[in-house]
Design a protein around this motif. Structure first.
Motif, PDB file in Angstrom:
ATOM      1  N   VAL A   7      37.141  29.390  29.136  1.00  0.00           N
ATOM      2  CA  VAL A   7      37.221  31.053  29.119  1.00  0.00           C
ATOM      3  C   VAL A   7      36.243  31.455  30.561  1.00  0.00           C
ATOM      4  N   ALA A   8      34.979  31.097  30.547  1.00  0.00           N
ATOM      5  CA  ALA A   8      34.133  31.194  31.646  1.00  0.00           C
ATOM      6  C   ALA A   8      34.932  30.960  33.137  1.00  0.00           C
ATOM      7  N   ALA A   9      35.546  29.978  33.315  1.00  0.00           N
ATOM      8  CA  ALA A   9      36.124  29.720  34.494  1.00  0.00           C
ATOM      9  C   ALA A   9      37.285  30.731  34.904  1.00  0.00           C
ATOM     10  N   VAL A  10      37.785  30.797  33.999  1.00  0.00           N
ATOM     11  CA  VAL A  10      39.218  31.572  33.729  1.00  0.00           C
ATOM     12  C   VAL A  10      38.840  33.244  34.339  1.00  0.00           C
ATOM     13  N   VAL A  11      37.662  33.544  33.439  1.00  0.00           N
ATOM     14  CA  VAL A  11      37.300  34.992  33.972  1.00  0.00           C
ATOM     15  C   VAL A  11      36.789  35.087  35.293  1.00  0.00           C
ATOM     16  N   ILE A  12      35.987  33.976  35.722  1.00  0.00           N
ATOM     17  CA  ILE A  12      35.731  34.026  37.232  1.00  0.00           C
ATOM     18  C   ILE A  12      36.608  34.102  38.145  1.00  0.00           C
ATOM     19  N   ALA A  13      37.509  33.002  37.841  1.00  0.00           N
ATOM     20  CA  ALA A  13      38.808  33.098  38.761  1.00  0.00           C
ATOM     21  C   ALA A  13      39.745  34.537  38.602  1.00  0.00           C
ATOM     22  N   MET A  14      39.800  35.003  37.516  1.00  0.00           N
ATOM     23  CA  MET A  14      40.553  36.298  37.445  1.00  0.00           C
ATOM     24  C   MET A  14      39.658  37.477  38.246  1.00  0.00           C
ATOM     25  N   VAL A  15      38.406  37.680  38.118  1.00  0.00           N
ATOM     26  CA  VAL A  15      37.830  38.579  38.621  1.00  0.00           C
ATOM     27  C   VAL A  15      37.493  38.338  40.476  1.00  0.00           C
ATOM     28  N   ILE A  16      37.689  37.029  40.914  1.00  0.00           N
ATOM     29  CA  ILE A  16      37.866  36.913  42.290  1.00  0.00           C
ATOM     30  C   ILE A  16      39.452  36.857  42.873  1.00  0.00           C
ATOM     31  N   GLY A  17      40.184  36.251  42.183  1.00  0.00           N
ATOM     32  CA  GLY A  17      41.622  35.897  42.890  1.00  0.00           C
ATOM     33  C   GLY A  17      42.509  37.483  42.557  1.00  0.00           C
ATOM     34  N   VAL A  18      42.393  37.863  41.241  1.00  0.00           N
ATOM     35  CA  VAL A  18      43.175  38.813  41.055  1.00  0.00           C
ATOM     36  C   VAL A  18      42.905  40.259  42.368  1.00  0.00           C
ATOM     37  N   PRO A  19      41.905  40.880  42.428  1.00  0.00           N
ATOM     38  CA  PRO A  19      41.517  41.741  43.397  1.00  0.00           C
ATOM     39  C   PRO A  19      42.058  41.384  44.947  1.00  0.00           C
ATOM     40  N   VAL A  20      41.931  40.087  45.051  1.00  0.00           N
ATOM     41  CA  VAL A  20      42.238  39.614  46.472  1.00  0.00           C
ATOM     42  C   VAL A  20      43.659  39.605  46.755  1.00  0.00           C
ATOM     43  N   GLY A  21      44.361  39.198  45.684  1.00  0.00           N
ATOM     44  CA  GLY A  21      45.937  39.366  45.461  1.00  0.00           C
ATOM     45  C   GLY A  21      46.471  40.444  45.593  1.00  0.00           C
ATOM     46  N   VAL A  22      45.994  41.485  44.682  1.00  0.00           N
ATOM     47  CA  VAL A  22      46.563  42.704  44.738  1.00  0.00           C
ATOM     48  C   VAL A  22      46.232  43.446  46.101  1.00  0.00           C
ATOM     49  N   LEU A  23      45.082  43.116  46.617  1.00  0.00           N
ATOM     50  CA  LEU A  23      44.787  43.930  48.185  1.00  0.00           C
ATOM     51  C   LEU A  23      45.736  43.319  49.015  1.00  0.00           C
ATOM     52  N   ALA A  24      45.835  42.016  49.105  1.00  0.00           N
ATOM     53  CA  ALA A  24      46.859  41.314  50.150  1.00  0.00           C
ATOM     54  C   ALA A  24      48.028  42.102  49.831  1.00  0.00           C
ATOM     55  N   GLY A  25      48.712  42.193  48.723  1.00  0.00           N
ATOM     56  CA  GLY A  25      50.225  42.612  48.555  1.00  0.00           C
ATOM     57  C   GLY A  25      50.259  44.028  48.966  1.00  0.00           C
ATOM     58  N   MET A  26      49.256  44.774  48.602  1.00  0.00           N
ATOM     59  CA  MET A  26      49.360  46.394  49.047  1.00  0.00           C
ATOM     60  C   MET A  26      49.245  46.601  50.332  1.00  0.00           C
ATOM     61  N   ARG A  27      48.192  45.837  50.940  1.00  0.00           N
ATOM     62  CA  ARG A  27      47.804  46.162  52.403  1.00  0.00           C
ATOM     63  C   ARG A  27      48.887  45.546  53.474  1.00  0.00           C
TER      64      ARG A  27
END
Length: 286
Positions: free
Chosen positions: A90-110
């Motif tokens: 759970v902790a590893a997935v939460v850390i991965a989501m907090v880091i990875g999802v914003p990066v992916g959304v920013l890359a896709g939007m910009r």
């Protein structure tokens, strides 16, 4: 008659595919979660203190699965190990989501150079295996559960970034997003109102996959001495401690091995079932 047979065949294929995986995987995961939750308030014996007088006992009424080389009850160790594995996952997935999802959304939007820089950075991060990164972290900051969680979370973040970027690129071409941009809606509004809700299914599927990988990686790290440290029990440490008695007491290795295999299998089946239900690109999607 042929119409009924065709409908029955489709239902059977649906069960063997998405529905069957979802139910089977979900059942296994729920059982493991319940085992971990029960261990928070009760275990047959305290799994941490050493009891030399009761070491390496076979299956008895007092110890249904026997005891280990330190005299600890194997059932209690398995219950406590489930707690550690789920906590790390759970902790590893939460850390991965907090880091990875914003990066992916920013890359896709910009798009443009922002997308290129962020995606090349994820490519570099993906070149470092999770186990290797955790070993490096352990050598620098010391082995332990916290170090393993951070390293596993960081190593899983690029996968979340890629999945989020892929979903975001699809959403950004939709008519309602184009209309929102024409109405001068800001990037944050579009991301929170349109992008994140629509890629939630993809992120959930990726979370189940990453969870299984984290559980397996934690067991491997504990086996190698870079994960959970003594005297805290974990499934990987049970494997490491029982390997010396593999031929005389093979059940010491068999029980934690079964626990790890079933948990990872359940998470993988759950991920497959969720993918069929939530990922529109999957063959079984609606």
């Amino acid at each position: 008659m042929s119409s009924e047979s065709g409908a029955t065949g489709r239902r059977r294929r649906s069960w063997r595919g998405g529905s069957g995986n979802l139910v089977t995987g979900g059942t296994i995961v729920v059982l493991v979660v319940l085992l971990a939750l029960v261990s928070l308030v009760w275990t047959p014996y305290d799994p941490i203190p050493v009891n030399p007088a009761g070491r390496l006992l076979g299956m008895t009424s007092a110890h249904p699965l026997g005891t280990d080389l330190y005299g600890r009850d194997v059932v209690s160790l398995l219950m406590y190990g489930a707690r550690i594995s789920l906590l790390v996952g759970v902790a590893a997935v939460v850390i991965a989501m907090v880091i990875g999802v914003p990066v992916g959304v920013l890359a896709g939007m910009r798009g443009g150079w922002v997308d290129q820089v962020l995606m090349r950075a994820t490519d570099v991060a993906l070149a470092f295996p999770a186990l290797l990164l955790t070993i490096v972290f352990g050598a620098v900051w010391g082995a332990g559960t916290t170090t393993a969680v951070i390293a596993l979370g960081i190593s899983a973040a690029p996968s979340f970034a890629r999945v989020s970027r892929s979903g975001t690129l699809q959403i950004m071409s939709r008519e309602y997003v184009v209309a929102a941009r024409a109405a001068n809606r800001g990037p944050f509004w579009i991301a929170t109102r349109h992008v994140l809700p629509n890629i939630a299914g993809l992120v959930i599927v990726q979370s189940s996959v990453a969870f299984g990988i984290a559980v397996l990686a934690e067991a491997a790290l504990s086996y190698l001495g870079f994960g959970t440290t003594p005297p805290t029990p974990s499934w990987g440490r049970m494997l490491q401690e029982g390997q010396s008695y593999l031929f005389d007491h093979p059940m010491l290795v068999l029980w934690p091995g079964i626990a790890i295999a079933l948990t990872v299998l359940g998470l993988n089946l759950l991920g497959d079932g969720l993918r069929d239900r939530l990922d529109p690109r999957a063959g079984g999607a609606r």
